[in-house]
Design a protein around this motif. Structure first.
Motif, PDB file in Angstrom:
ATOM      1  N   SER A 284       0.724  -1.324   0.122  1.00 32.20           N
ATOM      2  CA  SER A 284      -0.095  -0.042  -0.200  1.00 32.20           C
ATOM      3  C   SER A 284       0.764   1.238  -0.104  1.00 32.20           C
ATOM      4  O   SER A 284       0.598   2.358  -0.626  1.00 32.20           O
ATOM      5  CB  SER A 284      -1.216  -0.039   1.305  1.00 32.20           C
ATOM      6  OG  SER A 284       0.235   0.279   2.349  1.00 32.20           O
ATOM      7  N   ALA A 285       1.725   1.192   0.728  1.00 34.23           N
ATOM      8  CA  ALA A 285       2.278   2.299   1.029  1.00 34.23           C
ATOM      9  C   ALA A 285       3.605   2.427   0.011  1.00 34.23           C
ATOM     10  O   ALA A 285       3.756   3.510  -0.759  1.00 34.23           O
ATOM     11  CB  ALA A 285       3.489   2.188   1.926  1.00 34.23           C
ATOM     12  N   LEU A 286       3.676   1.864  -1.393  1.00 34.57           N
ATOM     13  CA  LEU A 286       4.389   1.451  -2.718  1.00 34.57           C
ATOM     14  C   LEU A 286       3.627   2.584  -3.597  1.00 34.57           C
ATOM     15  O   LEU A 286       3.567   3.151  -4.664  1.00 34.57           O
ATOM     16  CB  LEU A 286       5.119   0.805  -2.873  1.00 34.57           C
ATOM     17  CG  LEU A 286       6.291  -0.351  -2.080  1.00 34.57           C
ATOM     18  CD1 LEU A 286       6.842  -1.150  -2.797  1.00 34.57           C
ATOM     19  CD2 LEU A 286       7.451   0.806  -2.026  1.00 34.57           C
TER      20      LEU A 286
ATOM     21  N   ASP B  58       0.901   4.483  -3.023  1.00 33.78           N
ATOM     22  CA  ASP B  58       0.499   5.528  -2.876  1.00 33.78           C
ATOM     23  C   ASP B  58       1.911   6.594  -2.608  1.00 33.78           C
ATOM     24  O   ASP B  58       1.782   7.818  -2.770  1.00 33.78           O
ATOM     25  CB  ASP B  58       0.603   5.482  -0.945  1.00 33.78           C
ATOM     26  CG  ASP B  58      -0.509   5.003  -0.725  1.00 33.78           C
ATOM     27  OD1 ASP B  58      -0.644   4.756   1.068  1.00 33.78           O
ATOM     28  OD2 ASP B  58      -1.591   5.397  -1.119  1.00 33.78           O
ATOM     29  N   GLU B  59       3.318   6.329  -3.397  1.00 33.58           N
ATOM     30  CA  GLU B  59       4.047   6.876  -3.800  1.00 33.58           C
ATOM     31  C   GLU B  59       3.376   7.203  -5.211  1.00 33.58           C
ATOM     32  O   GLU B  59       4.740   8.010  -5.509  1.00 33.58           O
ATOM     33  CB  GLU B  59       5.074   6.256  -4.319  1.00 33.58           C
ATOM     34  CG  GLU B  59       6.232   5.862  -2.770  1.00 33.58           C
ATOM     35  CD  GLU B  59       7.578   5.409  -2.551  1.00 33.58           C
ATOM     36  OE1 GLU B  59       8.348   5.868  -1.958  1.00 33.58           O
ATOM     37  OE2 GLU B  59       7.405   5.241  -3.953  1.00 33.58           O
TER      38      GLU B  59
ATOM     39  N   PHE C 163       2.856   9.511  -8.246  1.00 31.20           N
ATOM     40  CA  PHE C 163       3.225  11.037  -7.851  1.00 31.20           C
ATOM     41  C   PHE C 163       1.942  11.999  -8.519  1.00 31.20           C
ATOM     42  O   PHE C 163       1.548  11.567  -9.302  1.00 31.20           O
ATOM     43  CB  PHE C 163       3.851  11.243  -8.707  1.00 31.20           C
ATOM     44  CG  PHE C 163       4.683  13.039  -8.904  1.00 31.20           C
ATOM     45  CD1 PHE C 163       5.339  13.104  -8.271  1.00 31.20           C
ATOM     46  CD2 PHE C 163       4.674  13.941 -10.067  1.00 31.20           C
ATOM     47  CE1 PHE C 163       6.096  14.867  -7.574  1.00 31.20           C
ATOM     48  CE2 PHE C 163       5.287  15.095  -9.830  1.00 31.20           C
ATOM     49  CZ  PHE C 163       5.540  15.600  -8.358  1.00 31.20           C
TER      50      PHE C 163
ATOM     51  N   GLY D 254       7.310  25.226  -0.031  1.00 35.04           N
ATOM     52  CA  GLY D 254       6.639  23.731  -0.510  1.00 35.04           C
ATOM     53  C   GLY D 254       6.746  22.974   0.406  1.00 35.04           C
ATOM     54  O   GLY D 254       7.186  23.362   1.108  1.00 35.04           O
ATOM     55  N   ASN D 255       6.584  22.247   1.065  1.00 33.97           N
ATOM     56  CA  ASN D 255       6.058  21.602   2.118  1.00 33.97           C
ATOM     57  C   ASN D 255       7.615  20.015   2.271  1.00 33.97           C
ATOM     58  O   ASN D 255       7.818  19.632   1.339  1.00 33.97           O
ATOM     59  CB  ASN D 255       4.625  20.403   1.774  1.00 33.97           C
ATOM     60  CG  ASN D 255       4.948  18.797   3.938  1.00 33.97           C
ATOM     61  OD1 ASN D 255       5.528  18.189   3.763  1.00 33.97           O
ATOM     62  ND2 ASN D 255       3.772  19.667   4.675  1.00 33.97           N
TER      63      ASN D 255
ATOM     64  N   ASP E 161       8.384  17.555   3.581  1.00 35.18           N
ATOM     65  CA  ASP E 161       8.543  16.891   2.986  1.00 35.18           C
ATOM     66  C   ASP E 161       7.906  15.854   1.604  1.00 35.18           C
ATOM     67  O   ASP E 161       7.926  14.985   1.373  1.00 35.18           O
ATOM     68  CB  ASP E 161       7.747  15.677   4.259  1.00 35.18           C
ATOM     69  CG  ASP E 161       8.087  15.223   5.291  1.00 35.18           C
ATOM     70  OD1 ASP E 161       9.184  15.305   5.985  1.00 35.18           O
ATOM     71  OD2 ASP E 161       7.582  16.096   6.057  1.00 35.18           O
TER      72      ASP E 161
ATOM     73  N   PHE F 174      10.409  16.262  -3.862  1.00 36.98           N
ATOM     74  CA  PHE F 174      10.383  16.469  -5.272  1.00 36.98           C
ATOM     75  C   PHE F 174       8.624  16.922  -5.926  1.00 36.98           C
ATOM     76  O   PHE F 174       9.170  17.611  -6.984  1.00 36.98           O
ATOM     77  CB  PHE F 174       9.679  15.021  -5.726  1.00 36.98           C
ATOM     78  CG  PHE F 174       9.982  14.673  -6.917  1.00 36.98           C
ATOM     79  CD1 PHE F 174      11.437  15.094  -7.724  1.00 36.98           C
ATOM     80  CD2 PHE F 174       9.036  13.869  -7.744  1.00 36.98           C
ATOM     81  CE1 PHE F 174      11.366  14.987  -9.653  1.00 36.98           C
ATOM     82  CE2 PHE F 174       9.518  13.562  -9.629  1.00 36.98           C
ATOM     83  CZ  PHE F 174      10.508  14.012 -10.129  1.00 36.98           C
TER      84      PHE F 174
ATOM     85  N   THR G 274       8.021  19.985  -4.718  1.00 35.60           N
ATOM     86  CA  THR G 274       8.327  21.178  -4.497  1.00 35.60           C
ATOM     87  C   THR G 274       8.954  20.996  -5.725  1.00 35.60           C
ATOM     88  O   THR G 274       9.423  22.392  -6.693  1.00 35.60           O
ATOM     89  CB  THR G 274       8.833  22.087  -3.597  1.00 35.60           C
ATOM     90  OG1 THR G 274       8.106  20.895  -2.540  1.00 35.60           O
ATOM     91  CG2 THR G 274       9.810  22.686  -3.545  1.00 35.60           C
ATOM     92  N   GLN G 275      10.135  20.657  -6.105  1.00 34.01           N
ATOM     93  CA  GLN G 275      10.645  20.722  -7.194  1.00 34.01           C
ATOM     94  C   GLN G 275      10.420  20.829  -8.562  1.00 34.01           C
ATOM     95  O   GLN G 275      11.439  21.530  -9.367  1.00 34.01           O
ATOM     96  CB  GLN G 275      12.066  19.262  -7.030  1.00 34.01           C
ATOM     97  CG  GLN G 275      13.237  19.946  -8.159  1.00 34.01           C
ATOM     98  CD  GLN G 275      13.986  18.600  -8.633  1.00 34.01           C
ATOM     99  OE1 GLN G 275      13.490  17.658  -8.123  1.00 34.01           O
ATOM    100  NE2 GLN G 275      15.466  18.639  -9.028  1.00 34.01           N
ATOM    101  N   VAL G 276       8.877  20.017  -8.869  1.00 36.88           N
ATOM    102  CA  VAL G 276       8.987  19.675  -9.617  1.00 36.88           C
ATOM    103  C   VAL G 276       8.291  21.489 -10.283  1.00 36.88           C
ATOM    104  O   VAL G 276       7.595  22.303 -11.137  1.00 36.88           O
ATOM    105  CB  VAL G 276       7.575  18.830 -10.053  1.00 36.88           C
ATOM    106  CG1 VAL G 276       6.864  19.095 -11.400  1.00 36.88           C
ATOM    107  CG2 VAL G 276       8.625  17.165 -10.308  1.00 36.88           C
TER     108      VAL G 276
ATOM    109  N   ILE H  66       7.978  24.473 -12.812  1.00 38.22           N
ATOM    110  CA  ILE H  66       6.783  24.758 -13.986  1.00 38.22           C
ATOM    111  C   ILE H  66       6.888  26.742 -14.503  1.00 38.22           C
ATOM    112  O   ILE H  66       7.086  27.009 -15.150  1.00 38.22           O
ATOM    113  CB  ILE H  66       5.916  24.982 -12.986  1.00 38.22           C
ATOM    114  CG1 ILE H  66       5.860  22.638 -13.356  1.00 38.22           C
ATOM    115  CG2 ILE H  66       4.710  25.342 -13.656  1.00 38.22           C
ATOM    116  CD1 ILE H  66       4.128  21.946 -12.841  1.00 38.22           C
TER     117      ILE H  66
ATOM    118  N   ASP I  35       8.690  -0.416 -17.794  1.00 39.02           N
ATOM    119  CA  ASP I  35       8.965  -0.158 -16.464  1.00 39.02           C
ATOM    120  C   ASP I  35       9.695  -1.665 -16.183  1.00 39.02           C
ATOM    121  O   ASP I  35       8.472  -2.682 -16.416  1.00 39.02           O
ATOM    122  CB  ASP I  35       8.086   0.044 -15.697  1.00 39.02           C
ATOM    123  CG  ASP I  35       8.280   1.753 -14.548  1.00 39.02           C
ATOM    124  OD1 ASP I  35       9.661   1.343 -13.902  1.00 39.02           O
ATOM    125  OD2 ASP I  35       7.292   1.847 -13.807  1.00 39.02           O
TER     126      ASP I  35
END
Lengths: 388, 381
Positions: A42-44, A46-47, A49, A124-125, A127, A130, A132-134, A138, A190
């Motif tokens: 589930s955690a994977l 939820d990753e 994006f 950005g938060n 945590d 990434f 925030t980087q995206v 933009i 992938d």
């Protein structure tokens, strides 16, 4: 051949009665991969994006509107909320409601129109680095468009004879529309197993190296129990005794892997692709495991010592080979290719990505090489230990 | 006193076992090193690249990207595609041979971005860098056309211009789950501490089963040694093994990787209580199983399974909320919570009293059951 099968059948019967092969070959990997899948699956997932962005327009002029339109237009998988106040946005980021927010400060349009420096702010938060980087990217892309116009006019002013006219401005804006560099996106496969398929195959291969112990260490056990001299006194070549022990391991290993992968397919929906390819890979993979643990058994003093070293070999190769987590960082990735685990898992991954048997030839060759080298050493060592 | 002697004998037995030297001393530290190398540190996305160009433009593009991603070079496009597919890098770009000649080309020059669906968001990061360079080229082309000057001249002027357009600044807010001060090995060290104290503690149950099968424990009862001494001694032996492992990992990682363990008193309290929990579980297993090989197999499943569920293999903070609640049926999760409080939020022993209380309760239940079972099996004929 018949005598080899008789000894192997006896060994296998012993292993079925003593339930430890069952625990290590089937129960342990199945239970562990089930837990891993429940905990990490589930955690994977939820990753995935899907950043949440907000836009705060304190400027309210043309540039701000253009930027807001662009952000709103970026579409899936981003979700965008506009018309926020700065306080709401900042609190929202701190409270994890947004991954990042864009702030267009007052006077941005005016500054740009007069050729002055202006700056957008991305909050950005902590945590969501990434996301925030995206978000920053933009904003930077929008900034690059502005830069193209300003730079065009500045270069014109620096090299040209006269002052900039409004006509120049319009021309620069128009020409900034088509940039001389573009980015073409090219999709890629992938090549990663789904979490359930990965955990089952990782654990299956990890415990395989414990399961095959039961056969190859048989000679040491026979010696300890005093049955080895009787076996050697029987009218059969020494090679047959060794082959029988190896065959016992092979059967235990193949059954364990096959049952686990089939169970993963039906219980957890894992897809490993071409069954023929999987079967060949299992067979050669198990042979490699038998050969490696055979080397340990051939040179160990007694069953206990063999068991200890085999355990260490299994754990080290398993960790390095990516049974618990994929080992992908630079140097370690190369080191991991020295383990059969890495090649078996890579082969399964390639097959699950839809490749045919031919695509796993590198994996099969690597495993065959490991089998031949380790197998030769093991056979030689065992022959020597049986010599009168 | 006799209980202490029995306990120490158990510790000595573990230390004499050659394979224990590996599993107790070498393996935990090697694993912490491996996990730190693979997962530790700031997670910057990795971008593979193939660049045929050697001029200032391609160098400028890579330099610009350097700040946002970790760049990994590949010799050919095929190598890059394989690396992307195998997830060794998150995405890749191919900077074409004619990238340097973009200024003289009538058609736009293409940079190829290669990514599986999971790496697609990186496209925006690369695009920002490409656009930034394109802005300079664009200005040079524009000025060259309007003024009828050679592109070399206008490109030089555009490159040296101070115009920055619209810049972007970035701030972070919020309280981080994993603060930036967290060392590369800190997270792995605390989770492996708990994992190994429990797993290697459980491995000690095999020794107890052997003692029972060889009737050593029963013979001890034949000497003027009380049942209480034997039971405390056997449980104490598992405790000694587990706590030895714990203290070794803390000291070794402190010396080798400068891992931060927070308040020493708090850390010690966690280790002692978790050692009692492990001892209870190991003694219970040792009193319950008859076959030490089976117990070994089940011990591994139990040890790794509880560790996974309790957050030793994947940070519990990243579990789904339901799984986070489920995780707290394991003592592991409580111990890790306590360590997180000590290390990441600079807590003291007072701040982790609730977690210590729960661990004490686990220890009491396990040890209670274990002594009851052990008394029963030792007095059975």
């Amino acid at each position: 051949m018949k005598r080899v099968l008789t000894i192997a059948a006896k060994d296998l019967r012993l292993r079925i009665r003593d339930r430890s092969a069952f625990v290590i070959g089937l129960v342990a990997p199945l239970v562990l991969s089930f837990i891993f899948n429940a905990v990490f699956g589930s955690a994977l997932d939820d990753e995935a994006f899907a950043p949440k962005y907000g836009v705060v327009d304190e400027d309210g002029e043309e540039v701000a509107k253009a930027f807001t339109d662009i952000v709103e237009g970026i579409g899936e998988p981003f979700s965008i909320e506009t018309g926020l106040t700065r306080t709401v946005a900042e609190n929202g980021v701190a409270a994890d409601e947004f991954d990042s927010v864009f702030i267009i400060p007052e006077g941005t349009t005016a500054a740009i129109e007069s050729g002055k420096e202006a700056s957008l702010l991305v909050i950005g938060n902590v945590d969501s680095p990434f996301s925030t980087q995206v978000a920053t990217s933009i904003a930077q892309r929008f900034g690059a468009g502005v830069k193209a116009v300003q730079l065009s006019l500045a270069t014109l002013a620096a090299l040209g004879p006269g002052a900039i006219t409004p006509k120049d401005v319009v021309a620069a804006q128009q020409s900034a529309g088509d940039l001389p560099l573009t980015l073409r996106e090219q999709g890629a496969l992938d090549r990663q197993l789904e979490p359930a398929a990965y955990f089952v195959s990782g654990m299956a291969v990890f415990f395989l190296f414990f399961t095959v112990q039961f056969g190859v260490s048989g000679l040491l056990e026979e010696r300890q129990q005093g049955t080895l001299p009787r076996l050697l006194a029987a009218p059969l070549p020494r090679g047959a005794v060794i082959a029988a022990k190896g065959f016992t391991s092979l059967v235990l290993g193949v059954v364990s892997l096959a049952v686990l992968l089939v169970a993963a397919h039906f219980l957890m929906g894992a897809d490993y692709g071409d069954p023929l390819g999987v079967a060949v890979l299992i067979l050669i993979g198990v042979l490699a495991a038998v050969a490696i643990q055979g080397v340990v058994a051939a040179f160990a003093r007694n069953a206990e010592q063999a068991g200890n070293i085999q355990g260490i070999v299994a754990v080290v190769l398993g960790m390095l080979g990516g049974s618990f987590f994929p080992v992908t960082s630079g140097f370690l990735e190369k080191l991991s290719l020295a383990t059969p685990h890495a090649w078996i898992l890579r082969g399964l991954t390639d097959l699950s990505a839809g490749d045919q048997l031919s695509a796993v030839v590198p994996s099969l060759l690597a495993l065959t090489a490991i089998t031949l080298v380790a197998g030769t050493i093991a056979t030689f060592g065992m022959q020597r230990s049986l010599a009168p | 006193m006799k209980a202490l002697a029995i306990s120490l004998m158990n510790l000595k037995r573990m230390l004499r076992d050659r394979s224990a030297i590996f599993f107790v001393f070498i393996f935990p530290v090697a694993l912490i090193l491996l996990i730190g190398a693979q997962f530790g540190g700031a997670s910057v996305p990795q971008l593979g690249y193939v660049s045929a160009g050697t001029g200032p433009l391609s160098a400028g593009l890579l330099e610009r990207l350097q700040g946002d991603v970790e760049l990994v070079q590949y010799p050919t496009e095929a190598d890059l595609v394989t690396a992307v597919e195998r997830n060794m890098v998150n995405a890749g770009i191919v900077v074409p041979t004619d990238y340097e000649s973009a200024i003289d080309s009538s058609d736009p020059i293409e940079v190829v971005f290669i990514a599986p669906p999971s790496g697609a968001p990186l496209r925006l990061v690369v695009a920002a860098a490409v656009d930034d360079q394109a802005a300079i080229l664009e200005a040079a082309l524009f000025a060259a056309e309007r003024l009828d000057l050679p592109t070399e001249q206008t490109f030089a002027a555009a490159s040296s211009s101070e115009q920055v357009g619209l810049t972007v600044s970035t701030e972070s807010v919020g309280e981080s789950l994993f603060p930036a001060t967290l060392g590369r090995f800190d997270l792995g060290a605390s989770s492996q501490l708990i994992l190994f104290m429990f797993v290697n503690g459980l491995a000690g149950s095999a020794a107890l089963i052997q003692s029972r099968r060889l009737r050593v424990s029963q013979r001890m009862l034949g000497t003027p040694t009380s049942m209480t001494s034997v039971v405390i001694g056997e449980a104490g032996g598992r405790f000694a093994v587990s706590i030895f492992q714990g203290i070794y990992i803390v000291v070794a990682t402190l010396l080798m990787f400068q891992v931060n363990w927070g308040d020493p008193l708090g850390a010690l309290a966690v280790i002692v209580l978790f050692g009692l929990v492990s001892a209870g579980a190991a003694t219970l297993m040792g009193a319950t199983f008859r076959n030490d090989q089976q117990a070994g197999g089940i011990g591994v499943v139990l040890g790794l399974g509880l560790a996974a569920l309790g957050g030793c293999m994947f940070p519990i903070e990243l579990f789904s909320p339901a799984m986070q609640r489920l995780a707290h049926i394991t003592p592991h999760a409580w111990a890790l919570d306590a360590i997180a409080e000590l290390v990441r939020r600079d807590g003291t022993v007072v701040d982790i009293l609730p977690q210590l209380g729960v661990l004490a309760a686990f220890a009491a239940v396990f040890l209670g059951l274990a002594t009851w079972r052990l008394r029963a099996v030792l007095t059975k004929a």
